[in-house]
Structures are given as structure tokens and as C-alpha cells.
Design a protein around this motif. Structure first.
Motif, PDB file in Angstrom:
ATOM      1  N   SER A  55       0.987   0.553  -7.784  1.00  0.00           N
ATOM      2  CA  SER A  55       2.145   0.500  -6.447  1.00  0.00           C
ATOM      3  C   SER A  55       1.794  -0.718  -5.764  1.00  0.00           C
ATOM      4  N   ARG A  57       3.656  -2.538  -1.938  1.00  0.00           N
ATOM      5  CA  ARG A  57       4.666  -2.871  -1.161  1.00  0.00           C
ATOM      6  C   ARG A  57       4.332  -3.682  -0.083  1.00  0.00           C
ATOM      7  N   LYS A  58       5.153  -4.212   0.797  1.00  0.00           N
ATOM      8  CA  LYS A  58       4.569  -4.926   1.954  1.00  0.00           C
ATOM      9  C   LYS A  58       4.843  -4.173   3.144  1.00  0.00           C
ATOM     10  N   GLN A  59       3.995  -4.494   4.145  1.00  0.00           N
ATOM     11  CA  GLN A  59       3.859  -3.505   5.444  1.00  0.00           C
ATOM     12  C   GLN A  59       3.351  -4.667   6.590  1.00  0.00           C
ATOM     13  N   ASP A  63      -0.322  -6.395   2.307  1.00  0.00           N
ATOM     14  CA  ASP A  63       0.126  -5.803   1.088  1.00  0.00           C
ATOM     15  C   ASP A  63      -0.469  -4.374   1.033  1.00  0.00           C
TER      16      ASP A  63
END
Length: 172
Positions: A55, A57-59, A63
Motif C-alpha cells: 500500500s 499514500r501521500k501525507q 510517502d
């Protein structure tokens, strides 16, 4: 096997095995997508193991990734400070006019026939990359990678030709 840096694990994220990665990849979305194969290297740059991304996602500026078969903080905490690398075989093909960071870093930068310096780093502050050029006896030059500034990139000859727009070089 030859490997290239794509990021550094800077911390864990929650309890479910996610990690915060500070990306230094030219194609972060591609590098960290589900199913991507990367290699872990310890703080002494020694190969540790191959990992598969399950998995991503960007935050903010990070990354957030998770590896296959590592689903708890206890399984990943030891990897803080480790480097993620991609093998040359897993890099993929590029379109014309695209380059990998490792191809650009170290290139000589010229304005006409005057050597300005050498690309030492590539930053990703927003809309376009910024190449940091190390100069002899001067502060580093921040060079935006945009068509009016970067005229040509000759990978085989490790040469970049530029035209410095007014205001780019504050030491002239």
C-alpha cells in the motif's frame, strides 16, 4: 546488482506496519505503487532484503508505505533510518526527454561554453524540479528545470546546457 536510492524510512506510522518515507525518487508514484519491488539497505549501506509494496499514500511531504508480510509496528520499527532502493532491472523505460535522477546528478552544467558547476542534488519543491548546482568558490545555484533555462541534456556526455535568466544567479 546495481541499485539506486528512492527514499529513506524516517519513522513508523501508526501500529499497522506503515512507514513514513522521505522520497528522493524521480517517479515516486511509480516507485511506491502496490506490487513494486524495492530493496532495503541498512545505515551502513548494506543490502538487507527485497520488499514488496502492498500500500502507498501521500501525507504531507511523506510517502506512507507498507510492505508485504510486515503488518505490525514491531516488524518494521527496526527499519527506521534504512534506505529504500530500486534495482536497475526494476527501473522501467523512460519517454524521450525524461531522465532518472542518478543520470543527472554529477553532470557538468554549462552556459554557452562556460562551466558553471556540477549538479549535486535535485529538489522537488512543487511544480517543477530544481537542480542544485555546486559551483567553485560560490554558493550553490538553484536551477529550475524549465525549458527557457535548461536548453539541453546530453546524458552520454554528462553535459547540461543552460541559459541563466536574469535574477537566477545572485552572485554575478
Amino acid at each position: 546488482m546495481e541499485y539506486f536510492n528512492v527514499g529513506k524510512i524516517v519513522n513508523t506510522q501508526g501500529l499497522q506496519g506503515e512507514m513514513r518515507v522521505l522520497s528522493v525518487s524521480d517517479f515516486a508514484e511509480e516507485r511506491f505503487k502496490k506490487g513494486s519491488q524495492l530493496a532495503l539497505f541498512d545505515d551502513k549501506d548494506q543490502f538487507v532484503q527485497e520488499v514488496t509494496i502492498v500500500s502507498h499514500r501521500k501525507q504531507k511531504n511523506f510517502d506512507i508505505i507498507k510492505f508485504k508480510d510486515m503488518y505490525h509496528i514491531n516488524a518494521i520499527e527496526k527499519y527506521k533510518g534504512y534506505t529504500l532502493k530500486v534495482s536497475k532491472a526494476n527501473q522501467g523505460d523512460l519517454q524521450e526527454g525524461e531522465f532518472y535522477y542518478h543520470q543527472i546528478i554529477g553532470m557538468a552544467v554549462y552556459e554557452k561554453d562556460r562551466l558553471i558547476g556540477y549538479v549535486k542534488e535535485i529538489l522537488q519543491p512543487g511544480a517543477n524540479d530544481v537542480w542544485v548546482v555546486k559551483r567553485q568558490g560560490k554558493r550553490d545555484l538553484l536551477l529550475p528545470y524549465i525549458p527557457p533555462v535548461v536548453l539541453s541534456v546530453d546524458v552520454p556526455n554528462k553535459r547540461v546546457d543552460v541559459e541563466l535568466m536574469e535574477g537566477l544567479d545572485d552572485e554575478d
